[in-house]
Design a protein around this motif. Structure first.
Motif, PDB file in Angstrom:
ATOM      1  N   HIS A 288      11.017 -55.001  15.584  1.00  0.00           N
ATOM      2  CA  HIS A 288      11.952 -54.390  16.543  1.00  0.00           C
ATOM      3  C   HIS A 288      13.363 -54.556  15.987  1.00  0.00           C
ATOM      4  CE1 HIS A 288      13.692 -53.376  20.533  1.00  0.00           C
ATOM      5  NE2 HIS A 288      14.672 -54.123  20.033  1.00  0.00           N
TER       6      HIS A 288
ATOM      7  N   HIS B  40      13.573 -49.422  26.424  1.00  0.00           N
ATOM      8  CA  HIS B  40      13.457 -49.926  25.062  1.00  0.00           C
ATOM      9  C   HIS B  40      14.813 -49.805  24.381  1.00  0.00           C
ATOM     10  CE1 HIS B  40      11.427 -49.857  20.899  1.00  0.00           C
ATOM     11  NE2 HIS B  40      11.436 -51.076  21.377  1.00  0.00           N
TER      12      HIS B  40
ATOM     13  N   HIS C 202       4.841 -55.678  14.350  1.00  0.00           N
ATOM     14  CA  HIS C 202       5.840 -54.622  14.177  1.00  0.00           C
ATOM     15  C   HIS C 202       7.210 -55.278  14.105  1.00  0.00           C
ATOM     16  CE1 HIS C 202       6.336 -55.119  18.568  1.00  0.00           C
ATOM     17  NE2 HIS C 202       7.525 -54.567  18.419  1.00  0.00           N
TER      18      HIS C 202
ATOM     19  N   ASP D 242      11.096 -49.507  17.070  1.00  0.00           N
ATOM     20  CA  ASP D 242      10.025 -50.304  16.477  1.00  0.00           C
ATOM     21  C   ASP D 242       9.535 -49.643  15.201  1.00  0.00           C
ATOM     22  OD1 ASP D 242      10.200 -52.008  18.607  1.00  0.00           O
ATOM     23  OD2 ASP D 242       8.430 -51.219  19.643  1.00  0.00           O
TER      24      ASP D 242
END
Ligand code: ZN
Length: 288
Positions: free
Chosen positions: A271, A190, A269, A194
């Motif tokens: 990012h 990742h 959400h 987030d």
């Protein structure tokens, strides 16, 4: 966070060597506008602040590279400092900067430590988003190449606004650097964080800059890249709506669009990724 699609628009400012030199000189002569340095964290996904030696008054900034990627150099008091992003895939050990135009040696080594990022397991019901169809495979490959191009974008800037703000208020729902598994299969780590925000939440520019690219990607969904200059770029993904255009100058806090869940997202959400010299770094190092 590495995919994008066709029909992508980008405007690269074409600076002549003379203008670049003038910009350098301006940078040297300008008093510091009060932008603070990011915090240092010499680990994969972090930032190294490497001292390049004393800066004589009115001397032009040295040029610095890590491999082939130019590096942001700034003056603090009477010293030049290179602000170096360290890629998540960088092994611990020694790296070398190439330096031109300073009394420092032409090569400067710096050390990178270990960092263990935790694992995250995600279950996706829509299997097409885990195993790509040949069509989507081609699209994803094309998007990887485009995003790489954007991440490596370089624009000389007299000042880089590095006093970041979070692009939206919201609970942190996924950390930077998590080693991710989708339905048990290892995927890219990742490379941002987030924020849990409902669909339609205004998304702000983290700092002043210009819009480098916008597109609607297979994985990232509707995305905006903002170029803050000197290799510092921010990216917001999964937007419901984009309210800016490529080339537009944005001020810190200006609305880029509204959050959503476009692309590969299991729920609404935001990012947020921060790119420095072509690699994703932990954005919290820039937050005050
Ligand atoms: Zn994310």
């Amino acid at each position: 966070m590495r995919y994008l699609q066709n029909g992508f628009a980008m405007r690269l400012p074409l600076f002549s060597a003379t203008i670049r030199r003038m910009a350098c000189l301006l940078l040297t002569l300008m008093p510091s506008l009060g932008f603070s340095l990011p915090l240092e964290s010499r680990v994969p996904g972090g930032i190294a602040l490497v001292r390049l030696g004393s800066a004589a008054p009115a001397s032009p900034a040295p040029r610095v590279w890590l491999d082939e990627q130019p590096i942001w150099v700034t003056r603090r008091d009477n010293e030049w400092i290179a602000i170096v992003g360290i890629g998540l895939d960088t092994p611990a050990g020694s790296r070398e900067l190439r330096v031109e135009g300073t009394t420092a040696p032409p090569q400067i080594r710096f050390e990178i430590g270990h960092k263990h990022y935790p694992e995250q397991h995600i279950t996706l019901k829509e299997r097409g988003r885990v195993r790509l169809s040949p069509e989507n495979e081609v699209r994803a490959e094309r998007e990887i190449a485009r995003i790489q191009q954007l991440k490596r974008h370089w624009r000389d800037a007299a000042e880089t606004d590095s006093n970041f703000r979070q692009p939206a208020e919201g609970r942190l729902s996924s950390h930077f650097g998590l080693r991710r598994f989708f339905n048990g299969e290892a995927r890219a780590p990742h490379n941002g964080l987030d924020l849990a925000v409902p669909r339609g939440t205004p998304v702000a520019a983290s700092a002043a800059g210009s819009v480098l690219g916008i597109d609607d990607y297979f994985f990232n969904g509707k995305t905006v890249f903002v170029d803050h200059g000197n290799g510092l770029i921010t990216m917001v993904c999964h937007l419901d709506r984009i309210d800016v255009q490529v080339g537009e100058i944005v001020r810190s806090g200006q609305r880029l669009g509204l959050s959503g869940m476009t692309g590969r997202a299991s729920g609404p959400h935001l990012h947020w990724s921060v790119v420095l010299n072509g690699v994703m770094v932990v954005g919290a190092l820039f937050l005050k």
